[in-house]
Design a protein around this motif. Structure first.
Motif, PDB file in Angstrom:
ATOM      1  N   LEU A   1      -2.313   6.488   8.601  1.00  0.00           N
ATOM      2  CA  LEU A   1      -2.741   5.329   7.158  1.00  0.00           C
ATOM      3  C   LEU A   1      -1.683   4.161   7.161  1.00  0.00           C
ATOM      4  CD1 LEU A   1      -3.163   7.782   4.160  1.00  0.00           C
ATOM      5  CD2 LEU A   1      -5.114   6.630   5.613  1.00  0.00           C
ATOM      6  N   ASP A   2      -2.358   2.810   6.779  1.00  0.00           N
ATOM      7  CA  ASP A   2      -1.046   1.838   6.733  1.00  0.00           C
ATOM      8  C   ASP A   2      -0.669   1.853   5.498  1.00  0.00           C
ATOM      9  OD1 ASP A   2      -0.126  -0.416   7.732  1.00  0.00           O
ATOM     10  OD2 ASP A   2      -2.024  -1.526   7.127  1.00  0.00           O
ATOM     11  N   VAL A   3       0.570   2.222   5.312  1.00  0.00           N
ATOM     12  CA  VAL A   3       0.875   2.213   4.498  1.00  0.00           C
ATOM     13  C   VAL A   3       2.180   2.182   4.309  1.00  0.00           C
ATOM     14  CG1 VAL A   3      -0.689   3.652   3.205  1.00  0.00           C
ATOM     15  CG2 VAL A   3       1.256   4.923   4.496  1.00  0.00           C
ATOM     16  N   SER A   4       3.282   1.297   3.169  1.00  0.00           N
ATOM     17  CA  SER A   4       4.467   1.235   3.585  1.00  0.00           C
ATOM     18  C   SER A   4       4.717   2.398   2.634  1.00  0.00           C
ATOM     19  CB  SER A   4       4.709  -0.245   2.653  1.00  0.00           C
ATOM     20  OG  SER A   4       4.380  -0.526   1.851  1.00  0.00           O
ATOM     21  N   LYS A   5       4.705   2.781   1.930  1.00  0.00           N
ATOM     22  CA  LYS A   5       5.163   3.853   0.807  1.00  0.00           C
ATOM     23  C   LYS A   5       4.432   5.242   0.486  1.00  0.00           C
ATOM     24  CE  LYS A   5       8.539   0.495  -0.602  1.00  0.00           C
ATOM     25  NZ  LYS A   5      10.177   0.637  -0.179  1.00  0.00           N
ATOM     26  N   VAL A   6       5.457   6.065  -0.106  1.00  0.00           N
ATOM     27  CA  VAL A   6       4.548   6.986  -0.174  1.00  0.00           C
ATOM     28  C   VAL A   6       5.003   7.199  -1.779  1.00  0.00           C
ATOM     29  CG1 VAL A   6       4.954   9.785   0.363  1.00  0.00           C
ATOM     30  CG2 VAL A   6       4.342   8.283   2.229  1.00  0.00           C
TER      31      VAL A   6
ATOM     32  N   HIS B   1       0.155  14.631  -0.708  1.00  0.00           N
ATOM     33  CA  HIS B   1      -0.910  15.850  -1.061  1.00  0.00           C
ATOM     34  C   HIS B   1       0.058  16.434  -2.347  1.00  0.00           C
ATOM     35  CE1 HIS B   1      -3.140  19.547  -0.882  1.00  0.00           C
ATOM     36  NE2 HIS B   1      -4.687  18.582  -0.583  1.00  0.00           N
TER      37      HIS B   1
ATOM     38  N   ARG C   1       0.731  -1.209  -0.098  1.00  0.00           N
ATOM     39  CA  ARG C   1      -0.234  -0.535  -0.027  1.00  0.00           C
ATOM     40  C   ARG C   1       1.518   0.800   0.241  1.00  0.00           C
ATOM     41  NH1 ARG C   1      -5.295   0.350   1.848  1.00  0.00           N
ATOM     42  NH2 ARG C   1      -4.780   1.701   3.714  1.00  0.00           N
ATOM     43  N   VAL C   2       1.224   2.013  -1.282  1.00  0.00           N
ATOM     44  CA  VAL C   2       1.096   3.245  -0.818  1.00  0.00           C
ATOM     45  C   VAL C   2       0.570   4.702  -1.194  1.00  0.00           C
ATOM     46  CG1 VAL C   2       3.206   4.178  -2.491  1.00  0.00           C
ATOM     47  CG2 VAL C   2       2.644   1.884  -2.604  1.00  0.00           C
ATOM     48  N   ALA C   3       0.675   5.469  -0.293  1.00  0.00           N
ATOM     49  CA  ALA C   3       0.550   6.819   0.066  1.00  0.00           C
ATOM     50  C   ALA C   3       0.408   7.809  -1.422  1.00  0.00           C
ATOM     51  CB  ALA C   3       0.406   7.487   1.253  1.00  0.00           C
TER      52      ALA C   3
ATOM     53  N   GLY D   1      -7.375  15.118   2.449  1.00  0.00           N
ATOM     54  CA  GLY D   1      -5.951  15.034   2.142  1.00  0.00           C
ATOM     55  C   GLY D   1      -6.445  14.299   3.832  1.00  0.00           C
ATOM     56  N   THR D   2      -5.474  13.231   4.748  1.00  0.00           N
ATOM     57  CA  THR D   2      -5.413  12.088   5.902  1.00  0.00           C
ATOM     58  C   THR D   2      -4.147  12.147   5.505  1.00  0.00           C
ATOM     59  OG1 THR D   2      -7.619  10.820   4.365  1.00  0.00           O
ATOM     60  CG2 THR D   2      -6.031  10.436   6.419  1.00  0.00           C
ATOM     61  N   LYS D   3      -3.620  11.971   7.071  1.00  0.00           N
ATOM     62  CA  LYS D   3      -2.470  12.152   7.433  1.00  0.00           C
ATOM     63  C   LYS D   3      -2.413  10.913   7.168  1.00  0.00           C
ATOM     64  CE  LYS D   3      -1.759  16.115  10.439  1.00  0.00           C
ATOM     65  NZ  LYS D   3      -0.830  16.757   9.527  1.00  0.00           N
ATOM     66  N   ILE D   4      -0.413  11.108   6.821  1.00  0.00           N
ATOM     67  CA  ILE D   4      -0.195  10.454   5.895  1.00  0.00           C
ATOM     68  C   ILE D   4       0.550   9.085   7.535  1.00  0.00           C
ATOM     69  CG2 ILE D   4       2.222   8.766   5.247  1.00  0.00           C
ATOM     70  CD1 ILE D   4       1.744  10.700   3.167  1.00  0.00           C
TER      71      ILE D   4
ATOM     72  N   THR E   1       2.800  15.808   4.694  1.00  0.00           N
ATOM     73  CA  THR E   1       2.030  14.649   5.734  1.00  0.00           C
ATOM     74  C   THR E   1       0.403  14.220   5.447  1.00  0.00           C
ATOM     75  OG1 THR E   1       1.260  16.712   7.213  1.00  0.00           O
ATOM     76  CG2 THR E   1       3.520  16.688   7.003  1.00  0.00           C
ATOM     77  N   LEU E   2       0.267  15.220   4.004  1.00  0.00           N
ATOM     78  CA  LEU E   2      -1.538  14.342   4.027  1.00  0.00           C
ATOM     79  C   LEU E   2      -0.853  13.362   2.736  1.00  0.00           C
ATOM     80  CD1 LEU E   2      -3.251  17.553   4.050  1.00  0.00           C
ATOM     81  CD2 LEU E   2      -3.095  15.688   6.238  1.00  0.00           C
ATOM     82  N   ALA E   3      -2.065  12.616   2.709  1.00  0.00           N
ATOM     83  CA  ALA E   3      -2.342  11.941   1.972  1.00  0.00           C
ATOM     84  C   ALA E   3      -3.387  12.792   1.512  1.00  0.00           C
ATOM     85  CB  ALA E   3      -2.447  10.469   1.655  1.00  0.00           C
TER      86      ALA E   3
END
Lengths: 296, 154
Positions: free
Chosen positions: B126-131, A193, A188-190, B120-123, A198-200
């Motif tokens: 979230l249950d994520v492994s990458k951005v 923004h 799962r990758v954010a 937007g949602t605070k990263i 700091t936002l996705a």
């Protein structure tokens, strides 16, 4: 889920620490199920060094400088794949994406001395049809400046991933958010923004065998209305789309398509077989089968 | 006035760091070194504190420049921050290098203006492994912060 401690039976031993390094100015993370040996790491370093030498717009001894001087240059293994992709991107965007855009970037200050100061009027790139290519060998008009910023980073991610796959790994290669996922389970990758890191704005479910790349004009901007995504036909920065994400079979295609989305809707990129998300002045959009969720 | 001279001194040493960074990138040898940087999912401004917990710093406002290369070219950012004696960073501004009076953050004026409309949602939540986005400035940013902290160590 900060701990990666395995359950005792399904995994006999913990996964190795991710391999992290800095290259081409960005942070890389390579996840594998087995340690990447010192020899394999050195091999990746050699690959990156060689590609930088050939393709960097900022080296006086590199392939780009020799092309600019009018030489015919063999750009080496993998070059045909990258230049073929540029042919497709060029046609799909009616010439807005053109690897001869380097001169236009220089005029706007994205130059070897990184003046980041505009020193001239925007200039259109020489027509891509003026370049002569046979396989991996290229010749461009004297003074034309090759710039593979639209797809080159993704292509390098693929090259690194392929080298590790050939060494027996199932790697996930992440270069600052441009990701080739050759692992065995989805990740799962954010989606960052563009106005606030700091936002996705959403989450991508990236399946094994696929790649994800993002592009945004927020971070690589250096002045009012100046950023790195230029319309090669005018030499002016594009307006409208501010961020894009693309899932594709390769990181090169994902990277190039993410740039192309700054100029054309995804329907124009159908031949590349991509799923996309993008943000423009009307908000966040996705293609119907985009693999993930967006928070809208 | 002390702040001014301090800023100036650091700006100069920042320029030296730029040259070293560029040389390292050009040679490619940096690809072999392990980086202590976190993955992009936690590239935040607090990153730089780790190994220097016992050090005390000269309190003040600082600036330095970080630079690094990408396939598309060299990037450069100016980082301004306020440092507490214990190394805590209390205020940070990152500015893409631009011409004289025109260094206003483009991000705010263009990307921010449109992107504010997007939810937007605070990263961190979230249950994520990458951005994935456009996190390319991290290299230059971290280099500039390291430079400031090295120079400011009392």
């Amino acid at each position: 889920m900060a701990s990666t401690r395995p359950s005792t039976r399904s995994r006999p031993r913990p996964l190795p620490e991710p391999w992290r390094f800095e290259a081409i100015g960005t942070a890389w993370t390579v996840d594998t199920s087995e340690d990447v040996s010192a020899e394999q790491r050195a091999g990746v370093a050699d690959l990156v060094r060689e590609i930088d030498r050939t393709w960097s717009r900022f080296r006086e001894d590199g392939g780009v400088a020799r092309l600019r001087a009018g030489e015919t240059v063999d750009l080496g293994p993998g070059a045909a794949e990258l230049l073929d992709l540029y042919d497709e991107l060029h046609d799909a965007t009616d010439g807005a994406v053109n690897p001869l855009v380097g001169g236009g970037l220089e005029v706007l200050g994205y130059d070897a001395a990184y003046t980041l100061t505009r020193h001239g009027d925007p200039v259109a790139a020489p027509a891509w049809s003026t370049a002569r290519r046979v396989g991996t060998t290229l010749q461009v008009p004297v003074g034309a400046v090759l710039d593979v910023g639209a797809a080159g980073k993704g292509w390098l991610v693929d090259r690194v991933a392929t080298q590790l796959v050939e060494a027996g790994h199932a790697p996930t290669v992440d270069a600052g958010g441009d990701i080739a996922h050759h692992g065995t389970a989805p990740i799962r990758v954010a989606m960052e923004h563009p106005g606030d890191p700091t936002l996705a704005v959403g989450v991508v479910d990236l399946q094994p065998g696929l790649a994800l790349c993002g592009s945004a004009v927020n971070r690589r901007a250096w002045g009012e209305g100046l950023h790195h995504v230029l319309d090669a036909r005018t030499g002016r920065p594009t307006r409208g789309v501010v961020a894009s994400w693309v899932v594709a079979r390769t990181a090169a295609v994902a990277d190039g398509a993410a740039t192309a989305l700054f100029f054309v809707p995804p329907a124009r990129l159908a031949a590349l077989d991509v799923e996309a998300a993008w943000i423009d002045d009307e908000g966040l959009h996705t293609t119907p089968d985009f693999p993930g969720e967006v928070f809208s | 006035m002390t702040h001014l001279s301090r800023s100036k001194k650091l700006a100069m040493s920042g320029a030296a760091a730029v040259l070293m960074l560029t040389a390292a990138c050009g040679g490619g040898s940096d690809t072999e070194s392990e980086s202590t940087d976190s993955s992009s999912s936690d590239e935040t401004t607090e990153d730089a504190s780790s190994t220097e917990t016992a050090t005390t710093y000269t309190v003040g406002d600082y600036s330095a420049e970080g630079s690094y290369q990408t396939p598309g070219g060299t990037q450069s950012v100016e980082v301004e921050l306020s440092l507490e004696a214990d190394g805590t960073i209390t205020a940070v501004t990152v500015t893409p290098q631009a011409d004289g009076g025109n260094s206003e953050q483009f991000q705010t004026k263009f990307a921010g203006g449109i992107a504010d409309e997007v939810v937007g949602t605070k990263i961190d939540d979230l249950d994520v492994s990458k951005v994935s986005g456009s996190s390319l400035t991290s290299g230059g940013f971290n280099a500039a912060v390291d430079e400031i902290k090295a120079e400011a160590a009392a």
